[in-house]
Write an enzyme that holds these catalytic residues in place. Structure first.
Site, mmCIF file in Angstrom:
data_model
loop_
_atom_site.group_PDB
_atom_site.id
_atom_site.type_symbol
_atom_site.label_atom_id
_atom_site.label_comp_id
_atom_site.label_asym_id
_atom_site.label_seq_id
_atom_site.Cartn_x
_atom_site.Cartn_y
_atom_site.Cartn_z
ATOM 1 N N ARG A 131 -5.036 3.851 -8.853
ATOM 2 C CA ARG A 131 -4.600 2.489 -8.529
ATOM 3 C C ARG A 131 -5.472 1.454 -9.241
ATOM 4 N NH1 ARG A 131 -3.220 2.970 -1.988
ATOM 5 N NH2 ARG A 131 -1.862 4.790 -2.179
ATOM 6 N N ASP A 140 -6.241 -4.778 -1.955
ATOM 7 C CA ASP A 140 -4.800 -4.542 -1.908
ATOM 8 C C ASP A 140 -4.068 -5.864 -1.767
ATOM 9 O OD1 ASP A 140 -5.365 -1.900 -2.147
ATOM 10 O OD2 ASP A 140 -4.485 -1.259 -0.247
ATOM 11 N N ASP A 170 -8.887 -2.154 4.110
ATOM 12 C CA ASP A 170 -9.273 -2.440 2.732
ATOM 13 C C ASP A 170 -10.547 -3.280 2.744
ATOM 14 O OD1 ASP A 170 -6.846 -1.276 1.876
ATOM 15 O OD2 ASP A 170 -5.797 -3.180 2.186
ATOM 16 N N ASP A 192 -9.842 2.998 2.515
ATOM 17 C CA ASP A 192 -8.557 2.633 1.946
ATOM 18 C C ASP A 192 -8.821 1.820 0.666
ATOM 19 O OD1 ASP A 192 -5.802 2.637 1.755
ATOM 20 O OD2 ASP A 192 -5.522 0.929 3.081
HETATM 21 CA CA CA Z 1 -4.397 -0.873 2.092
#
Ligand code: CA
Ligand code: CA
Length: 445
Positions: free
Chosen positions: A316, A264, A221, A260
């Site tokens: 997301r 997060d 991330d 990614d």
């Molecule tokens: Ca992740």
């Protein structure tokens, strides 16, 4: 500045209310803290305002506000960044210029082959795990083991650990490229005014049972927050830079995904405020909770998102499990072939989405903005949507979702946010304010 679809009079008004313009504060010339402008010093010691979202709960979030003069660092290389961020002493770390996670010890940029284990190559991986040969089992054996060793090599290089009691703040134009800020098992961290650019994974994994036909998945991330509390992420820009997903090839009929998440928040992290950031043209933006297991994430994952701009990002925005998550006054500009959904309603999630504004391209309707990932409820109030070619108007996100989808979502997530700072804007004003003011290089550093 990006062109936004509002009158110039309104833009002028909005900018009048903005912090002092950049031109009044030219970039610092020297390398050390002595060259910092008074405003740069002041902003770096600014704590999260009282009541400003979940990160204001408990002890609040001050980052490195209490740093002693010898704990103020200006860093210009990966090695300096790693060294400065590692301790738990109160500290301020200014990022100057571009720092690349792929910088080697001599400053030269490594490439993926430098980090690859001798037993790994993409050609070998594709040959070994082609579903036509290997079937739909998870990859295993020597080439997969070599891929995992390669990932470990990359982790040691491009993932940078952040200690407790830290403010990391960009000077004008600061950029962290090819790099993950890992905020894990710490508390009291502030990240401001940085452009995060292309945190790519050199060694994506083939996941044959992800989706109907398998998928390529990456780790790394741009920022990961895990097992941590009291974290404020403010005025940053997240982008894939000159390495967008659409430029990647397809293998096994699926896009080779080297990226990614942007930000997060997982593994029992909690008390996080995410404000005034810009998520620009990314796929997976913000996963809050990474596991459906009803266990340690229960009563954690409490996050506030306000005044963020989600600009042509795909999914997301955020996707939530378990947490009480307050999503207010965010601006969404949604479109493009890759758009999937905005807010993901996951297991035991309790999202409160208020006064957000959605600008939608043709082909996207109000019913497409939520996605039910095994959740049951979401509170939505005062949100507006502007359909392509139409006027903005109020939208009941749950009602619009329920007309098209089953099972229905309940319109009551069971809580009301108390931690908010300043007035909540009416949704029609949100794009006018958030559009020009969200993201890196808006604060007067
Ligand atoms: Ca992740
Ligand atoms: Ca229905």
């Amino acid at each position: 500045m990006r062109k936004i679809a509002v009158g110039t009079a309104l833009i002028t008004l909005t900018l009048t209310a903005a912090p002092a313009p950049a031109a009044a504060h030219p970039p610092v010339g020297g390398g050390g803290p002595a060259a910092l402008s008074p405003l740069a010093r002041q902003l770096a010691r600014q704590p999260l305002p009282a009541g400003d979202g979940w990160a204001a709960a408990g002890p609040g979030t001050t980052g490195g506000a209490a740093a002693s003069p010898d704990q103020v660092h200006v860093v210009t290389s990966r090695a300096e960044l790693v060294a400065a961020l590692g301790s738990d002493n109160p500290k301020i770390v200014y990022v100057k210029g571009t720092i690349d996670g792929f910088e080697g010890a001599d400053g030269r940029l490594l490439d993926c082959t430098d980090l690859a284990d001798p037993g790994y190559s993409l050609d070998a991986y594709l040959a070994a795990y082609d579903p036509a040969v290997w079937g739909r089992a998870a990859p295993s054996g020597p080439v997969e083991e070599a891929r995992l060793r390669s990932v470990s090599n990359q982790t040691r290089h491009t993932q940078v650990e952040v200690g407790s009691n830290t403010t990391v703040i960009g000077l004008r134009g600061a950029r962290l490229a090819g790099l993950t800020l890992m905020i894990d098992r710490v508390s009291n961290v502030i990240v401001r005014n940085i452009t995060f650019d292309d945190a790519r994974d050199c060694f994506p994994a083939w996941s044959p049972t992800d989706g109907e036909t398998g998928n390529w998945n990456s780790q790394f991330d741009q920022i990961s927050v895990r097992r941590s509390e009291n974290v404020w992420i403010d005025h940053n820009t997240f982008t894939d830079g000159d390495n967008p997903d659409r430029a990647q090839p397809s293998y096994f009929g699926r896009p080779y995904q080297v990226h990614d998440g942007s930000l997060d928040i997982t593994h029992t992290a909690s008390l996080v405020t995410v404000s005034w950031n810009r998520f620009d043209g990314r796929d997976k933006v913000m996963l809050i909770g990474s596991s459906n297991t009803v266990g340690p994430d229960v009563d954690r994952l409490k996050v506030t998102l306000h005044h963020n701009l989600f600009d042509r990002s795909s999914q997301r925005l955020p996707r939530v499990r378990f947490g009480q998550v307050d999503v207010y006054n965010n601006a969404y500009r949604l479109g493009g072939e890759s758009f999937e959904y905005a807010i993901g309603v996951g297991v035991q999630s309790a999202v409160y989405a208020e006064n957000n504004h959605f600008t939608l391209d043709a082909g996207i309707g109000a019913a497409d903005l939520l996605y039910n990932w095994d959740g049951t409820a979401i509170t939505t109030r005062g949100n507006w949507a502007k359909p392509a070619g139409g006027a903005a108007r109020p939208v009941d996100l749950v009602a619009a979702y329920n007309v098209v989808h089953d099972p229905d979502l309940s319109p009551d997530a069971g809580w009301t946010p108390a931690l908010r700072h300043g007035p909540v804007l009416p949704a029609p004003l949100v794009p006018l304010v958030v559009g020009p003011l969200a993201g890196a290089d808006r604060l007067p550093l």
